[in-house]
Design a protein around this motif. Sequence first.
Motif, PDB file in Angstrom:
ATOM      1  N   GLY A 155       0.819  -1.201   0.000  1.00  0.00           N
ATOM      2  CA  GLY A 155       0.000   0.000   0.000  1.00  0.00           C
ATOM      3  C   GLY A 155       0.851   1.249   0.000  1.00  0.00           C
ATOM      4  O   GLY A 155       1.912   1.283   0.637  1.00  0.00           O
ATOM      5  N   LEU A 156       0.397   2.274  -0.709  1.00  0.00           N
ATOM      6  CA  LEU A 156       1.148   3.513  -0.853  1.00  0.00           C
ATOM      7  C   LEU A 156       0.548   4.618   0.004  1.00  0.00           C
ATOM      8  O   LEU A 156      -0.673   4.768   0.083  1.00  0.00           O
ATOM      9  N   GLY A 157       1.425   5.405   0.619  1.00  0.00           N
ATOM     10  CA  GLY A 157       1.025   6.597   1.364  1.00  0.00           C
ATOM     11  C   GLY A 157       1.996   7.722   1.090  1.00  0.00           C
ATOM     12  O   GLY A 157       3.051   7.521   0.471  1.00  0.00           O
ATOM     13  N   GLU A 158       1.663   8.903   1.569  1.00  0.00           N
ATOM     14  CA  GLU A 158       2.473  10.090   1.289  1.00  0.00           C
ATOM     15  C   GLU A 158       2.249  11.111   2.387  1.00  0.00           C
ATOM     16  O   GLU A 158       1.143  11.239   2.923  1.00  0.00           O
ATOM     17  N   VAL A 159       3.301  11.843   2.733  1.00  0.00           N
ATOM     18  CA  VAL A 159       3.172  12.906   3.724  1.00  0.00           C
ATOM     19  C   VAL A 159       4.185  14.001   3.401  1.00  0.00           C
ATOM     20  O   VAL A 159       5.266  13.732   2.870  1.00  0.00           O
ATOM     21  N   GLY A 160       3.824  15.253   3.703  1.00  0.00           N
ATOM     22  CA  GLY A 160       4.704  16.391   3.470  1.00  0.00           C
ATOM     23  C   GLY A 160       5.300  16.913   4.764  1.00  0.00           C
ATOM     24  O   GLY A 160       5.418  16.205   5.748  1.00  0.00           O
TER      25      GLY A 160
ATOM     26  N   ALA B  67      -0.800   9.082   6.594  1.00  0.00           N
ATOM     27  CA  ALA B  67      -0.054   8.410   5.529  1.00  0.00           C
ATOM     28  C   ALA B  67      -0.176   6.900   5.663  1.00  0.00           C
ATOM     29  O   ALA B  67      -0.291   6.178   4.662  1.00  0.00           O
ATOM     30  N   ILE B  68      -0.156   6.414   6.911  1.00  0.00           N
ATOM     31  CA  ILE B  68      -0.297   4.972   7.144  1.00  0.00           C
ATOM     32  C   ILE B  68      -1.705   4.511   6.796  1.00  0.00           C
ATOM     33  O   ILE B  68      -1.892   3.467   6.147  1.00  0.00           O
ATOM     34  N   GLU B  69      -2.725   5.283   7.211  1.00  0.00           N
ATOM     35  CA  GLU B  69      -4.100   4.900   6.879  1.00  0.00           C
ATOM     36  C   GLU B  69      -4.306   4.884   5.364  1.00  0.00           C
ATOM     37  O   GLU B  69      -4.967   3.991   4.820  1.00  0.00           O
ATOM     38  N   MET B  70      -3.762   5.877   4.685  1.00  0.00           N
ATOM     39  CA  MET B  70      -3.848   5.943   3.225  1.00  0.00           C
ATOM     40  C   MET B  70      -3.318   4.652   2.606  1.00  0.00           C
ATOM     41  O   MET B  70      -3.945   4.051   1.716  1.00  0.00           O
ATOM     42  N   ALA B  71      -2.151   4.203   3.092  1.00  0.00           N
ATOM     43  CA  ALA B  71      -1.533   2.989   2.563  1.00  0.00           C
ATOM     44  C   ALA B  71      -2.360   1.752   2.901  1.00  0.00           C
ATOM     45  O   ALA B  71      -2.498   0.835   2.078  1.00  0.00           O
ATOM     46  N   CYS B  72      -2.932   1.705   4.104  1.00  0.00           N
ATOM     47  CA  CYS B  72      -3.756   0.550   4.487  1.00  0.00           C
ATOM     48  C   CYS B  72      -5.029   0.488   3.657  1.00  0.00           C
ATOM     49  O   CYS B  72      -5.479  -0.606   3.265  1.00  0.00           O
TER      50      CYS B  72
ATOM     51  N   TRP C 113      -6.780  15.847   9.675  1.00  0.00           N
ATOM     52  CA  TRP C 113      -8.003  15.246  10.206  1.00  0.00           C
ATOM     53  C   TRP C 113      -7.948  13.723  10.239  1.00  0.00           C
ATOM     54  O   TRP C 113      -8.945  13.042  10.123  1.00  0.00           O
ATOM     55  N   GLU C 114      -6.735  13.168  10.390  1.00  0.00           N
ATOM     56  CA  GLU C 114      -6.541  11.757  10.716  1.00  0.00           C
ATOM     57  C   GLU C 114      -6.959  10.812   9.602  1.00  0.00           C
ATOM     58  O   GLU C 114      -7.604   9.786   9.833  1.00  0.00           O
ATOM     59  N   GLY C 115      -6.575  11.140   8.372  1.00  0.00           N
ATOM     60  CA  GLY C 115      -6.771  10.224   7.268  1.00  0.00           C
ATOM     61  C   GLY C 115      -8.120  10.359   6.597  1.00  0.00           C
ATOM     62  O   GLY C 115      -8.983  11.126   7.027  1.00  0.00           O
ATOM     63  N   PRO C 116      -8.325   9.615   5.520  1.00  0.00           N
ATOM     64  CA  PRO C 116      -9.605   9.679   4.807  1.00  0.00           C
ATOM     65  C   PRO C 116     -10.815   9.374   5.695  1.00  0.00           C
ATOM     66  O   PRO C 116     -11.850  10.033   5.586  1.00  0.00           O
ATOM     67  N   LYS C 117     -10.704   8.396   6.574  1.00  0.00           N
ATOM     68  CA  LYS C 117     -11.827   8.079   7.457  1.00  0.00           C
ATOM     69  C   LYS C 117     -12.061   9.188   8.476  1.00  0.00           C
ATOM     70  O   LYS C 117     -13.207   9.482   8.841  1.00  0.00           O
TER      71      LYS C 117
ATOM     72  N   GLY D  56      -1.951  20.440   0.381  1.00  0.00           N
ATOM     73  CA  GLY D  56      -0.692  20.577   1.101  1.00  0.00           C
ATOM     74  C   GLY D  56       0.506  20.286   0.231  1.00  0.00           C
ATOM     75  O   GLY D  56       1.466  19.677   0.693  1.00  0.00           O
ATOM     76  N   ALA D  57       0.469  20.692  -1.034  1.00  0.00           N
ATOM     77  CA  ALA D  57       1.595  20.504  -1.961  1.00  0.00           C
ATOM     78  C   ALA D  57       1.840  19.025  -2.254  1.00  0.00           C
ATOM     79  O   ALA D  57       2.970  18.555  -2.305  1.00  0.00           O
ATOM     80  N   GLU D  58       0.755  18.288  -2.467  1.00  0.00           N
ATOM     81  CA  GLU D  58       0.816  16.845  -2.615  1.00  0.00           C
ATOM     82  C   GLU D  58       1.278  16.398  -3.998  1.00  0.00           C
ATOM     83  O   GLU D  58       1.145  17.120  -4.977  1.00  0.00           O
ATOM     84  N   PHE D  59       1.803  15.167  -4.036  1.00  0.00           N
ATOM     85  CA  PHE D  59       2.094  14.477  -5.287  1.00  0.00           C
ATOM     86  C   PHE D  59       0.915  13.548  -5.599  1.00  0.00           C
ATOM     87  O   PHE D  59      -0.111  13.556  -4.927  1.00  0.00           O
ATOM     88  N   GLY D  60       1.091  12.693  -6.621  1.00  0.00           N
ATOM     89  CA  GLY D  60      -0.026  11.936  -7.155  1.00  0.00           C
ATOM     90  C   GLY D  60      -0.642  10.921  -6.224  1.00  0.00           C
ATOM     91  O   GLY D  60      -1.839  10.623  -6.336  1.00  0.00           O
ATOM     92  N   ILE D  61       0.140  10.350  -5.305  1.00  0.00           N
ATOM     93  CA  ILE D  61      -0.428   9.376  -4.373  1.00  0.00           C
ATOM     94  C   ILE D  61      -1.469  10.038  -3.488  1.00  0.00           C
ATOM     95  O   ILE D  61      -2.618   9.585  -3.392  1.00  0.00           O
ATOM     96  N   GLU D  62      -1.078  11.116  -2.847  1.00  0.00           N
ATOM     97  CA  GLU D  62      -2.023  11.794  -1.962  1.00  0.00           C
ATOM     98  C   GLU D  62      -3.148  12.460  -2.745  1.00  0.00           C
ATOM     99  O   GLU D  62      -4.295  12.477  -2.284  1.00  0.00           O
TER     100      GLU D  62
END
Length: 396
Positions: free
Chosen positions: A45-50, A95-100, A273-277, A298-304
Amino acid sequence: MKIIDLKVRCVAIPLNAQLRHNTGVHPGYFLRTILEVITDEGIIGLGEVGGGDQRAALMKLKPRILGLDPFHLEIIKLKVLRSIYYLSNSRLYAAIEMACLDIQGKVLNRPMCDLLGGKVRDEVPFIAYLFWRYDRPSGGDDKTAEDLAEYCVELHETLGVNAMKLKAGVMKPEEEARVLELCRDKLGDSFGLRIDPNGVWSVATAIKIGQRLEDLGIEYFEDPSWGLEGNAAVRKQVRMPIATNMYPAKFDDLGPAIRMGAVDIVLTDLHYWEGPKGVKDLVAVCRTFNMGVAMHSGAEFGIELAAMIHTAATIPTMTFAGDAHYHYLTDDIIQGGLLQYENGAIKVPEGPGLGVALDEYKMEKYERYYEQKGDYYARFHQDPKRPDWFPIVGSI
């Protein structure tokens, strides 16, 4: 299924200009930490953080999630976000929730939006996000309101966007107000206008500029002054919606903000706000109190960005076009390159999970670029043309 490893890399991608804001300058590139959560079944799973290089911070959390099931997000949240206050960081957890969620979607062969209730729209509209620029592609710097108004027209014509937001707090407030006035003249009454000084203006200045802009019918005035008290004070004196991505920017402050009448619209952010959920939880509270919701960038790349689009696509009340810095990027680290704007919107990515995959050639290229350029967050976003300058909140 269990999490067996965590891989983190820091990458930087060039921009088409240097972007000024009220606390400094993005110096011609954005940087992000890319996270891969690896399972015993070989699904990643992929995640991203700035916010600068977050590799060490994420690796401190690695022992807390090894052996956990990526479907058990409540346990992961308890262990990562709730257990020890000085390690708690909603941005890292997100970022971890995004990947999960990416893993869950791949296991179920369903897009991430289906895990959040299902999409109510197939695409998400975005704005022309305007920054005062150094070293524009055409040469020179933005110096006048006319420069930014012309750029807004260019973005409307090339991307199809139908709303804008000015990152204010850089030039004189009166000149920044002129940007919105010129955009209204050039693009008509139906074009959405927003302004965001990120809380740097004094209450008096924010009220003065807000009252000047009232007749433009702007969509919202974002973080006009510092803190809950500043937003509440301005809200009492101007006839336009007050929005925020700063106060409140966490659940602890949401109750006080509502009681104080500090804001009308909260900008959702996957990291604050603690991830998509968590964003879905925020939206439920805002709906209860008849508050609007929009989407922060927040200046995100394609994953976020993919995660943002999946999330926004499931929120019926998110009727504002989303913020995105994305049109300043020259490339991306996902396969296929930059996600494409069509008539001012980007489609919900197809495929399981996030619907995007890493381009390893680009990852290696932009890891090297990061090592060459370094972490400018550690340098406090210095302004290269004003080396002794630093921001003073409320001084204007």
